[in-house]
Design a protein around this motif. Sequence first.
Motif, mmCIF file in Angstrom:
data_model
loop_
_atom_site.group_PDB
_atom_site.id
_atom_site.type_symbol
_atom_site.label_atom_id
_atom_site.label_comp_id
_atom_site.label_asym_id
_atom_site.label_seq_id
_atom_site.Cartn_x
_atom_site.Cartn_y
_atom_site.Cartn_z
ATOM 1 N N VAL A 147 0.830 -1.211 0.000
ATOM 2 C CA VAL A 147 0.000 0.000 0.000
ATOM 3 C C VAL A 147 0.862 1.258 0.000
ATOM 4 C CG1 VAL A 147 -1.975 -1.140 1.058
ATOM 5 C CG2 VAL A 147 -0.279 -0.041 2.532
ATOM 6 N N SER A 148 2.008 1.210 0.676
ATOM 7 C CA SER A 148 2.902 2.374 0.688
ATOM 8 C C SER A 148 3.449 2.659 -0.706
ATOM 9 C CB SER A 148 4.063 2.153 1.670
ATOM 10 O OG SER A 148 3.591 2.004 2.985
ATOM 11 N N SER A 149 3.803 1.595 -1.431
ATOM 12 C CA SER A 149 4.312 1.770 -2.800
ATOM 13 C C SER A 149 3.264 2.404 -3.699
ATOM 14 C CB SER A 149 4.741 0.415 -3.377
ATOM 15 O OG SER A 149 5.773 -0.154 -2.605
ATOM 16 N N LEU A 150 2.002 1.971 -3.559
ATOM 17 C CA LEU A 150 0.927 2.537 -4.369
ATOM 18 C C LEU A 150 0.681 4.004 -4.036
ATOM 19 C CD1 LEU A 150 -1.539 -0.485 -4.268
ATOM 20 C CD2 LEU A 150 -0.410 0.418 -6.305
ATOM 21 N N VAL A 151 0.723 4.351 -2.748
ATOM 22 C CA VAL A 151 0.529 5.751 -2.364
ATOM 23 C C VAL A 151 1.692 6.604 -2.856
ATOM 24 C CG1 VAL A 151 0.299 7.351 -0.424
ATOM 25 C CG2 VAL A 151 -0.899 5.176 -0.364
ATOM 26 N N LEU A 152 2.904 6.052 -2.832
ATOM 27 C CA LEU A 152 4.068 6.782 -3.343
ATOM 28 C C LEU A 152 3.915 7.077 -4.837
ATOM 29 C CD1 LEU A 152 7.068 5.013 -1.552
ATOM 30 C CD2 LEU A 152 6.471 7.427 -1.384
ATOM 31 N N VAL A 153 3.490 6.075 -5.605
ATOM 32 C CA VAL A 153 3.277 6.262 -7.052
ATOM 33 C C VAL A 153 2.230 7.337 -7.290
ATOM 34 C CG1 VAL A 153 2.362 5.179 -9.139
ATOM 35 C CG2 VAL A 153 3.992 3.940 -7.704
ATOM 36 N N ARG A 154 1.155 7.278 -6.525
ATOM 37 C CA ARG A 154 0.076 8.260 -6.670
ATOM 38 C C ARG A 154 0.560 9.665 -6.318
ATOM 39 N NH1 ARG A 154 -2.340 11.899 -2.838
ATOM 40 N NH2 ARG A 154 -4.332 12.541 -3.736
ATOM 41 N N SER A 155 1.359 9.805 -5.260
ATOM 42 C CA SER A 155 1.862 11.116 -4.834
ATOM 43 C C SER A 155 2.809 11.702 -5.882
ATOM 44 C CB SER A 155 2.569 11.002 -3.481
ATOM 45 O OG SER A 155 1.666 10.611 -2.468
ATOM 46 N N ILE A 156 3.671 10.848 -6.452
ATOM 47 C CA ILE A 156 4.593 11.309 -7.497
ATOM 48 C C ILE A 156 3.802 11.814 -8.706
ATOM 49 C CG2 ILE A 156 6.340 10.558 -9.167
ATOM 50 C CD1 ILE A 156 7.349 8.617 -6.978
ATOM 51 N N PHE A 157 2.772 11.056 -9.096
ATOM 52 C CA PHE A 157 1.932 11.487 -10.218
ATOM 53 C C PHE A 157 1.286 12.834 -9.935
ATOM 54 C CE2 PHE A 157 -2.585 11.792 -11.448
ATOM 55 C CZ PHE A 157 -2.416 12.086 -12.793
ATOM 56 N N ARG A 158 0.726 13.003 -8.739
ATOM 57 C CA ARG A 158 0.046 14.253 -8.403
ATOM 58 C C ARG A 158 1.004 15.441 -8.407
ATOM 59 N NH1 ARG A 158 -5.344 15.128 -8.951
ATOM 60 N NH2 ARG A 158 -6.607 13.544 -7.942
ATOM 61 N N ILE A 159 2.217 15.229 -7.931
ATOM 62 C CA ILE A 159 3.213 16.313 -7.954
ATOM 63 C C ILE A 159 3.531 16.694 -9.399
ATOM 64 C CG2 ILE A 159 5.618 16.909 -7.456
ATOM 65 C CD1 ILE A 159 5.358 15.208 -4.910
ATOM 66 N N ILE A 160 3.757 15.688 -10.248
ATOM 67 C CA ILE A 160 4.037 15.947 -11.659
ATOM 68 C C ILE A 160 2.868 16.689 -12.302
ATOM 69 C CG2 ILE A 160 4.361 14.854 -13.923
ATOM 70 C CD1 ILE A 160 5.858 12.597 -12.452
ATOM 71 N N GLU A 161 1.657 16.264 -11.971
ATOM 72 C CA GLU A 161 0.449 16.870 -12.530
ATOM 73 C C GLU A 161 0.380 18.361 -12.222
ATOM 74 O OE1 GLU A 161 -4.238 15.680 -12.421
ATOM 75 O OE2 GLU A 161 -3.253 15.991 -10.488
ATOM 76 N N TYR A 162 0.613 18.720 -10.953
ATOM 77 C CA TYR A 162 0.498 20.126 -10.557
ATOM 78 C C TYR A 162 1.706 20.953 -10.986
ATOM 79 C CZ TYR A 162 -3.850 19.624 -8.009
ATOM 80 O OH TYR A 162 -5.172 19.418 -7.693
ATOM 81 N N VAL A 163 2.885 20.338 -11.046
ATOM 82 C CA VAL A 163 4.071 21.072 -11.499
ATOM 83 C C VAL A 163 3.956 21.402 -12.983
ATOM 84 C CG1 VAL A 163 6.545 20.856 -11.959
ATOM 85 C CG2 VAL A 163 5.641 20.211 -9.721
ATOM 86 N N MET A 164 3.445 20.470 -13.768
ATOM 87 C CA MET A 164 3.285 20.721 -15.209
ATOM 88 C C MET A 164 2.207 21.764 -15.479
ATOM 89 S SD MET A 164 3.699 16.893 -16.847
ATOM 90 C CE MET A 164 3.635 17.499 -18.527
ATOM 91 N N GLY A 165 1.250 21.882 -14.559
ATOM 92 C CA GLY A 165 0.255 22.947 -14.672
ATOM 93 C C GLY A 165 -0.850 22.660 -15.667
ATOM 94 N N ASN A 166 -1.627 23.704 -15.950
ATOM 95 C CA ASN A 166 -2.814 23.563 -16.800
ATOM 96 C C ASN A 166 -2.498 23.151 -18.231
ATOM 97 O OD1 ASN A 166 -4.340 24.362 -14.595
ATOM 98 N ND2 ASN A 166 -4.372 26.520 -15.203
#
Length: 291
Positions: free
Chosen positions: A204-223
């Motif tokens: 479960v920790s690995s899955l949450v880590l993958v999800r967190s990395i994706f979300r950071i990339i999503e917001y850093v790349m912007g609209n």
Amino acid sequence: MTELQSRGTYTFWYYVPSLGAAVIFLLLFIVLTGLHCWKLFTTRTWFCISFTLGGVFEIIGYIGRAAAHSNTTAMGPYIVSNMFILLGPTLFAASIYMTLGRIIRSVKGEHLSVIRISRLTKTFVWGDVLSFVVQGNSSGLSVLGYPLYAKLCVIVGLVIQLISFAIFWLTAVVFGKRIARSPTTESCNRDLPWQQSLHMLYAVSSLVLVRSIFRIIEYVMGNDGYPLQHEWTMYIFDSVPMAIVMLIFYIWYPNRLQRSAGQSMSISREFPSPFVLKERDRRTSKVSAEP
């Protein structure tokens, strides 16, 4: 057919949210959260209540996403969808952190933990609370008309969550390797499913880590970035992993750890260790020797 619309100069959505996908995951999280509620109350594993609340957050988030399908200019469904889906995993994390502490206590492996057991849960849970508060403030900033600051809050909160989970994952792995090399008497008890629970935490920790990395990339790349322009990325890297997290945690629910930890503490009080008995005799002798 619903058409994508913008509200003034600010665009909430860069696609029309799929009603079908939102309803599918809404129903999925309703079922999973219902199962967790049943497990929580039948086993009385109260430290998992935040995990169940995380499922409730996911449900609310997908209700907002379904509502946004027919009105892409409404602020309410946009904020509800973004914030509750964003914050749900933060509540999952609190119970995940507390599970490791119970694993360590149940096998009497406090001396093998990288972080002192008295500080272990507090350290990660407070980091989780900080991440929750920082990300939660972004919705207020969005409403007040500060989208840039809201975006920064989300990124900072996700980075805190990512760092916290990475350290937690390493702590769990190091503990697992140490106890494999130096097993305690309690860890050899086949009726105690601590290894199963530890492997569950790795997953479960690995899955949450993958999800967190994706979300950071999503917001850093912007609209203008690919993730915010294409809906499938959110479902593949957030919705699916979090549904799997809820399923794995339910299958290998840590309720037996709670009973084992309680039994261990009860036994230690009824049958103290030789060190405790020796210390008690020393104090008794000292008192009786006094005039």
